[in-house]
Design an enzyme around this catalytic site. Structure first.
Site, PDB file in Angstrom:
ATOM      1  N   HIS A 160      -6.969   9.775  -1.887  1.00  0.00           N
ATOM      2  CA  HIS A 160      -6.109   9.704  -0.818  1.00  0.00           C
ATOM      3  C   HIS A 160      -7.071  10.434   0.455  1.00  0.00           C
ATOM      4  CE1 HIS A 160      -2.018   9.401   1.221  1.00  0.00           C
ATOM      5  NE2 HIS A 160      -2.984   9.254   2.247  1.00  0.00           N
ATOM      6  N   ASP A 200       0.916  -1.349   0.169  1.00  0.00           N
ATOM      7  CA  ASP A 200       0.051   0.037   0.173  1.00  0.00           C
ATOM      8  C   ASP A 200       0.754   1.277  -0.003  1.00  0.00           C
ATOM      9  OD1 ASP A 200      -2.872   1.142   0.581  1.00  0.00           O
ATOM     10  OD2 ASP A 200      -1.337   2.257   1.997  1.00  0.00           O
ATOM     11  N   SER A 227      -3.398   0.431  12.542  1.00  0.00           N
ATOM     12  CA  SER A 227      -3.825  -0.691  13.427  1.00  0.00           C
ATOM     13  C   SER A 227      -3.491  -0.749  14.701  1.00  0.00           C
ATOM     14  CB  SER A 227      -3.971  -2.136  12.632  1.00  0.00           C
ATOM     15  OG  SER A 227      -4.543  -2.130  11.365  1.00  0.00           O
ATOM     16  N   LEU A 232       7.755  -9.375  10.931  1.00  0.00           N
ATOM     17  CA  LEU A 232       7.057  -9.487   9.419  1.00  0.00           C
ATOM     18  C   LEU A 232       6.283 -10.968   9.211  1.00  0.00           C
ATOM     19  CD1 LEU A 232       9.680  -8.644   6.795  1.00  0.00           C
ATOM     20  CD2 LEU A 232       7.522  -7.533   7.143  1.00  0.00           C
ATOM     21  N   PRO A 242      -1.995   4.695  18.455  1.00  0.00           N
ATOM     22  CA  PRO A 242      -0.891   5.981  18.566  1.00  0.00           C
ATOM     23  C   PRO A 242       0.450   5.868  18.325  1.00  0.00           C
ATOM     24  CG  PRO A 242      -1.507   5.059  20.592  1.00  0.00           C
ATOM     25  CD  PRO A 242      -2.335   4.286  19.897  1.00  0.00           C
ATOM     26  N   TYR A 292       4.033   9.891   0.048  1.00  0.00           N
ATOM     27  CA  TYR A 292       5.000   9.100   0.651  1.00  0.00           C
ATOM     28  C   TYR A 292       6.359   9.103   0.253  1.00  0.00           C
ATOM     29  CZ  TYR A 292       0.703   6.352   2.463  1.00  0.00           C
ATOM     30  OH  TYR A 292      -0.398   6.009   2.982  1.00  0.00           O
ATOM     31  N   LYS A 303      -2.186   5.880  -4.251  1.00  0.00           N
ATOM     32  CA  LYS A 303      -3.322   7.027  -4.159  1.00  0.00           C
ATOM     33  C   LYS A 303      -3.098   8.273  -4.810  1.00  0.00           C
ATOM     34  CE  LYS A 303      -3.435   4.901   0.473  1.00  0.00           C
ATOM     35  NZ  LYS A 303      -2.144   4.235   0.843  1.00  0.00           N
ATOM     36  N   SER A 358     -10.448   6.767   0.544  1.00  0.00           N
ATOM     37  CA  SER A 358      -9.597   6.793   1.976  1.00  0.00           C
ATOM     38  C   SER A 358     -10.327   7.948   2.700  1.00  0.00           C
ATOM     39  CB  SER A 358      -8.190   6.813   1.723  1.00  0.00           C
ATOM     40  OG  SER A 358      -7.717   6.750   2.871  1.00  0.00           O
ATOM     41  N   ASN A 359     -10.318   7.778   4.000  1.00  0.00           N
ATOM     42  CA  ASN A 359     -10.503   8.973   4.775  1.00  0.00           C
ATOM     43  C   ASN A 359     -11.906   9.613   4.615  1.00  0.00           C
ATOM     44  OD1 ASN A 359      -8.149   9.013   6.377  1.00  0.00           O
ATOM     45  ND2 ASN A 359      -7.137   9.363   4.500  1.00  0.00           N
ATOM     46  N   GLN A 371       5.263 -12.762  12.063  1.00  0.00           N
ATOM     47  CA  GLN A 371       3.977 -12.853  12.842  1.00  0.00           C
ATOM     48  C   GLN A 371       2.975 -11.787  12.165  1.00  0.00           C
ATOM     49  OE1 GLN A 371       6.101 -11.114  16.267  1.00  0.00           O
ATOM     50  NE2 GLN A 371       7.299 -13.085  16.786  1.00  0.00           N
ATOM     51  N   LYS A 429       3.509  -2.456   8.840  1.00  0.00           N
ATOM     52  CA  LYS A 429       4.744  -2.974   8.273  1.00  0.00           C
ATOM     53  C   LYS A 429       5.612  -2.964   9.563  1.00  0.00           C
ATOM     54  CE  LYS A 429       6.313   1.913   8.510  1.00  0.00           C
ATOM     55  NZ  LYS A 429       5.228   2.796   9.110  1.00  0.00           N
ATOM     56  N   ASN A 478      11.283  -5.795  10.738  1.00  0.00           N
ATOM     57  CA  ASN A 478      12.121  -6.904  11.483  1.00  0.00           C
ATOM     58  C   ASN A 478      11.545  -8.103  11.175  1.00  0.00           C
ATOM     59  OD1 ASN A 478      11.370  -9.048  13.860  1.00  0.00           O
ATOM     60  ND2 ASN A 478      12.925  -7.590  14.654  1.00  0.00           N
TER      61      ASN A 478
END
Length: 321
Positions: free
Chosen positions: A113, A46, A217, A279, A220, A51, A80, A167-168, A281, A272, A275
């Site tokens: 976006h 994504d 997800s 990744l 904060p 970005y 986007k 989005s949003n 997990q 993301k 590690n």
């Protein structure tokens, strides 16, 4: 192939329920992170032009294809449309530029976006784009959502993307869009975590056949480095007693519980990590289910706490959304 780890979009295409989010992935590591994520089993990525790492993302994809890890058809690649390209004449040219940056012929999904039109700034003047114009001011544009969406529909007709989404968006904007859309949005991407569940919006979208994707997800955590006071004041979800208790009960990590909470409700996620263990997990979340008591306890955590709001977030160019 359809499986329990994918969701079928209203466009007929399959989208993985777990993808890899490219927001705030550094340019100097991005290509390697994408390559390693593909190696770990990720098939959905994504991205977005603001970005500022689409070239590097594409390099990681190209390397994986060259090395025989995947074929292009195995991947579900998302980008986007930024706010300053909402005027109809600018939609296709910027999409083509983004495809060129990625080294692609088409996007699997191309998303509006934000439901915000800003003044056009030519990419030759400034790129990647941001909330401010060439004079460092936030200047509204004139494009309506209908104008922009109609131009995005033409991207599908012209083979530049296979699905389009938003989005949003709040529910009222989604309702309005559905009145005139010839191609219905395939997805709605929103901030979604136990502090901000947006249950009515999620239900409405899913009832309308629109897949929901959650970003941030982990709540904060993504916003701490942006020096956001709201994020500093909120307890980290990974360390929340409720999440830790449920994780211990199932023998999983707090991150796996947070991701499973979403995907069990058919909400896609785009975490993301750089590690290797994390990744793996983050992908390994379909072998267990949260029970009714778990879901009830997590539901009680909802605070209506939103972190990603253009009115709350600094507009500094190194803090893009």
């Amino acid at each position: 192939m359809p499986s329990a780890s994918t969701i079928k979009l209203n466009s007929g295409h399959e989208m993985p329920l777990v993808g890899f989010g490219l927001w705030k992935v550094n340019n100097d590591t991005c290509a390697d992170q994408v390559y390693n994520a593909i190696k770990a089993g990720y098939r959905c990525f994504d991205g977005a032009c603001d970005y500022g790492n689409e070239v590097e993302s594409g390099q990681g994809v190209a390397r994986a294809i060259k090395d025989g890890l995947v074929k292009r058809s195995d991947l579900f690649l998302v980008s986007k449309l930024w706010n300053s390209f909402h005027d109809a004449p600018h939609v296709e040219p910027i999409c083509k530029k983004q495809l060129q940056d990625w080294g692609l012929d088409y996007f699997d999904l191309y998303i509006m976006h934000f439901p915000i039109s800003l003044k056009y700034v030519d990419p030759s003047v400034r790129y990647p784009p941001g909330f401010t114009d060439e004079n460092n001011k936030v200047t509204p544009g004139n494009a309506s959502i209908q104008e922009t969406w109609t131009a995005m529909e033409k991207l599908v007709d012209n083979g530049l993307c296979r699905s389009i989404g938003v989005s949003n968006f709040k529910g009222v904007l989604l309702m309005d869009l559905l009145r005139y859309a010839k191609i219905r949005p395939a997805t709605l991407q929103i901030e979604h975590h136990p502090y901000l569940m947006q249950e009515a919006l999620v239900k409405y979208a899913q009832d309308e056949g629109i897949a929901v994707t959650a970003y941030s997800s982990f709540g904060p955590q993504s916003f701490l480095e942006m020096d956001m006071q709201q994020a500093k004041d909120a307890p980290l979800l990974m360390e929340h007693d409720t999440i830790k208790k449920i994780a211990k009960k199932h023998g999983k990590t707090p991150a796996q519980v947070l991701l499973r909470w979403a995907t069990q409700r058919n909400v896609a996620v785009i975490p993301k990590s750089n590690n290797k263990d994390r990744l793996a997990q983050n992908l390994d979340i379909f072998g267990f289910n949260l029970d009714d008591e778990d879901m009830k306890e997590i539901k009680a955590m909802d605070k209506g706490l939103r972190f990603n709001d253009p009115l709350n977030v600094s507009l500094d160019e190194d803090k893009k959304l």
